[in-house]
Design a protein around this motif. Structure first.
Motif, PDB file in Angstrom:
ATOM      1  N   THR A  17       6.975  -4.512   6.601  1.00 39.39           N
ATOM      2  CA  THR A  17       6.853  -5.053   7.952  1.00 39.39           C
ATOM      3  C   THR A  17       7.205  -3.989   8.983  1.00 39.39           C
ATOM      4  OG1 THR A  17       7.344  -7.306   7.212  1.00 39.39           O
ATOM      5  CG2 THR A  17       7.690  -6.820   9.540  1.00 39.39           C
ATOM      6  N   LEU A  18       8.270  -3.229   8.723  1.00 42.88           N
ATOM      7  CA  LEU A  18       8.625  -2.126   9.617  1.00 42.88           C
ATOM      8  C   LEU A  18       7.533  -1.055   9.636  1.00 42.88           C
ATOM      9  CD1 LEU A  18      12.415  -1.777   8.730  1.00 42.88           C
ATOM     10  CD2 LEU A  18      11.468  -2.552  10.918  1.00 42.88           C
ATOM     11  N   CYS A  19       6.814  -0.912   8.516  1.00 42.24           N
ATOM     12  CA  CYS A  19       5.694   0.036   8.432  1.00 42.24           C
ATOM     13  C   CYS A  19       4.439  -0.497   9.114  1.00 42.24           C
ATOM     14  CB  CYS A  19       5.379   0.365   6.978  1.00 42.24           C
ATOM     15  SG  CYS A  19       6.610   1.387   6.149  1.00 42.24           S
ATOM     16  N   GLN A  20       4.548  -1.673   9.750  1.00 41.42           N
ATOM     17  CA  GLN A  20       3.426  -2.283  10.473  1.00 41.42           C
ATOM     18  C   GLN A  20       2.251  -2.625   9.556  1.00 41.42           C
ATOM     19  OE1 GLN A  20       3.753  -3.059  13.797  1.00 41.42           O
ATOM     20  NE2 GLN A  20       5.841  -2.309  13.539  1.00 41.42           N
ATOM     21  N   LEU A  21       2.545  -2.981   8.309  1.00 36.14           N
ATOM     22  CA  LEU A  21       1.482  -3.358   7.379  1.00 36.14           C
ATOM     23  C   LEU A  21       0.830  -4.662   7.834  1.00 36.14           C
ATOM     24  CD1 LEU A  21      -0.044  -2.817   4.727  1.00 36.14           C
ATOM     25  CD2 LEU A  21       1.697  -4.202   3.564  1.00 36.14           C
ATOM     26  N   LYS A  22      -0.496  -4.659   7.892  1.00 37.05           N
ATOM     27  CA  LYS A  22      -1.266  -5.823   8.292  1.00 37.05           C
ATOM     28  C   LYS A  22      -2.154  -6.294   7.141  1.00 37.05           C
ATOM     29  CE  LYS A  22       0.134  -5.639  12.638  1.00 37.05           C
ATOM     30  NZ  LYS A  22       1.028  -4.480  12.532  1.00 37.05           N
ATOM     31  N   GLU A  25      -5.242  -4.332   5.207  1.00 36.48           N
ATOM     32  CA  GLU A  25      -5.113  -2.875   5.146  1.00 36.48           C
ATOM     33  C   GLU A  25      -5.151  -2.388   3.707  1.00 36.48           C
ATOM     34  OE1 GLU A  25      -3.084  -0.747   8.802  1.00 36.48           O
ATOM     35  OE2 GLU A  25      -1.598  -1.869   7.645  1.00 36.48           O
ATOM     36  N   ASP A  95      -4.851   3.276   4.378  1.00 33.47           N
ATOM     37  CA  ASP A  95      -4.091   3.062   5.604  1.00 33.47           C
ATOM     38  C   ASP A  95      -2.615   3.408   5.403  1.00 33.47           C
ATOM     39  OD1 ASP A  95      -6.188   1.863   7.313  1.00 33.47           O
ATOM     40  OD2 ASP A  95      -6.173   0.297   5.785  1.00 33.47           O
ATOM     41  N   ARG A 118      -0.620   6.650   6.953  1.00 28.46           N
ATOM     42  CA  ARG A 118       0.836   6.518   6.926  1.00 28.46           C
ATOM     43  C   ARG A 118       1.306   6.707   5.483  1.00 28.46           C
ATOM     44  NH1 ARG A 118      -0.993   1.782   9.016  1.00 28.46           N
ATOM     45  NH2 ARG A 118       0.349   0.338   7.872  1.00 28.46           N
ATOM     46  N   ASP A 182       5.632   3.958  10.524  1.00 28.00           N
ATOM     47  CA  ASP A 182       5.006   2.935  11.366  1.00 28.00           C
ATOM     48  C   ASP A 182       3.966   3.481  12.327  1.00 28.00           C
ATOM     49  OD1 ASP A 182       6.907   4.364  12.748  1.00 28.00           O
ATOM     50  OD2 ASP A 182       7.711   2.648  13.851  1.00 28.00           O
ATOM     51  N   VAL A 183       3.624   4.765  12.190  1.00 27.08           N
ATOM     52  CA  VAL A 183       2.673   5.411  13.086  1.00 27.08           C
ATOM     53  C   VAL A 183       1.644   6.154  12.252  1.00 27.08           C
ATOM     54  CG1 VAL A 183       2.399   7.097  14.946  1.00 27.08           C
ATOM     55  CG2 VAL A 183       4.446   5.671  14.866  1.00 27.08           C
TER      56      VAL A 183
END
Length: 347
Positions: A17-22, A25, A95, A118, A182-183
């Motif tokens: 979640t902190l890695c912005q996984l959607k 992906e 991703d 990432r 996260d970027v």
């Protein structure tokens, strides 16, 4: 102490979640025969629960016949991706990559990151991963230190043991680790929280004393008697002391590479939940020693490669040496005093 699969799945979900996984992906789980099976399996489950499209990529181990140490950081920069174009293409199309085999310092890792993928390295055992779960507060501390380090022109480090080191800064970027990626194009390492940069070439001078109780990695041992390093024009020119100094010289000499003696990254630890003492409580083969690298207030310096920073010094010999009780200043402003972080925004 062992941890349950459910707890580790939950930990992975927090990190992802902190890695912005959607959902949707593409996640590639990069493994080898020595990857920790529980870490790999629970990561795959967590990715699936979050709706990611997961591919498990298994590459053969490499360098075992060359390395003196079984530690993943004992021989760096050469990976099975060097000749595997299919695997490299798959990774560049991802991703997010979860690296459980360690691509660090390899040209292939830099190529993958330039494709805006990432990447998160995770090679510690489950109990260390869970104890050092990253948080947004970790990132805030690391970014505050990063901003200060990016502005600095000089670093000086002293200690009661006799360290008196200085270098110029600014030629190389800052390495920021806070435990999650996260970027786009960012590499990070779970667990970790520290900042570092590489001295301007030829600018490192002085003396570094590795005191009794300090740690040399990948040896994963506490020094029993002081080791004194004399540094001139960016290179370790002398290693003085007793058995530990002899052991260090022998290891570095075995690579037959003068670049092994170059000063590499310099910085300080910011992980408030990491502990200097942990290394003495684990089987040495079960950990790469991230507590030692990241505990708050350490002076962490390294030797060897600078390819991670865009340099050309490509040597497989890499030592990380975290020291206690040091005072580190940037442009005469203290960041640590006697091994304690002093800036409020870094705490």
């Amino acid at each position: 102490m062992a941890v349950s699969d459910s707890d580790l799945v939950s930990g992975w979900q927090q990190v992802l979640t902190l890695c912005q996984l959607k959902a949707g992906e593409q996640v590639t789980l990069l493994t080898s025969t020595d990857s920790h099976p529980q870490v790999v399996n629970t990561c795959e489950i967590a990715c699936g629960l979050m709706g990611a499209v997961v591919t498990r990529l298994v590459l053969p181990p490499l360098n075992g016949e060359k390395a003196l140490s079984p530690d993943k950081s004992g021989y760096v920069g050469k990976t099975a991706l060097e000749t595997n174009k299919v695997a490299l293409s798959a990774l560049k199309s991802s991703d997010l990559i979860i690296d459980t085999m360690m691509l660090l310092f390899s040209p292939e890792q830099e190529e993958i990151l330039k494709a805006n993928t990432r990447m998160l390295l995770a090679v510690e055992p489950p109990e260390i991963l869970l104890r050092l779960l990253p948080t947004l507060e970790d990132k805030q501390r690391a970014m505050a230190a990063t901003r200060r380090l990016q502005q600095a022109k000089t670093m000086t480090v002293t200690s009661p043991a006799g360290t008196d080191f200085r270098c110029a800064l600014g030629a190389y970027p800052v390495l920021t680790q806070h435990g999650f990626s996260d970027v786009a194009g960012k590499w990070d390492h779970w667990p970790s929280c520290f900042v570092a940069t590489w001295p301007d070439e030829g600018s490192s001078h002085g003396k570094i004393v590795i005191d009794s109780g300090d740690i040399i990695l990948p040896f994963k041992r506490y020094v029993r008697e002081p080791v004194t390093l004399i540094i001139e024009e960016g290179y370790i020119r002398q290693i003085e002391g007793g058995f530990d100094a002899e052991f260090m010289r022998s290891f570095m000499d075995s690579f037959n590479d003068p670049e092994a003696y170059a000063m590499a990254h310099v910085g300080w630890g910011l992980m408030t939940r990491a502990h200097w003492s942990t290394l003495g409580l684990y089987d040495r083969e079960s950990t790469i020693g991230m507590d030692a690298r990241a505990f708050a207030g350490n002076f962490l310096f390294s030797s060897g490669p600078n390819t991670e920073a865009g340099g050309t010094r490509d040597t497989p010999c890499h030592l990380d040496i975290p020291l206690r009780n040091c005072s580190l200043s940037l442009d005469n402003e203290p960041m640590t005093l006697n091994g304690k972080v002093v800036s409020e925004d870094q705490r």
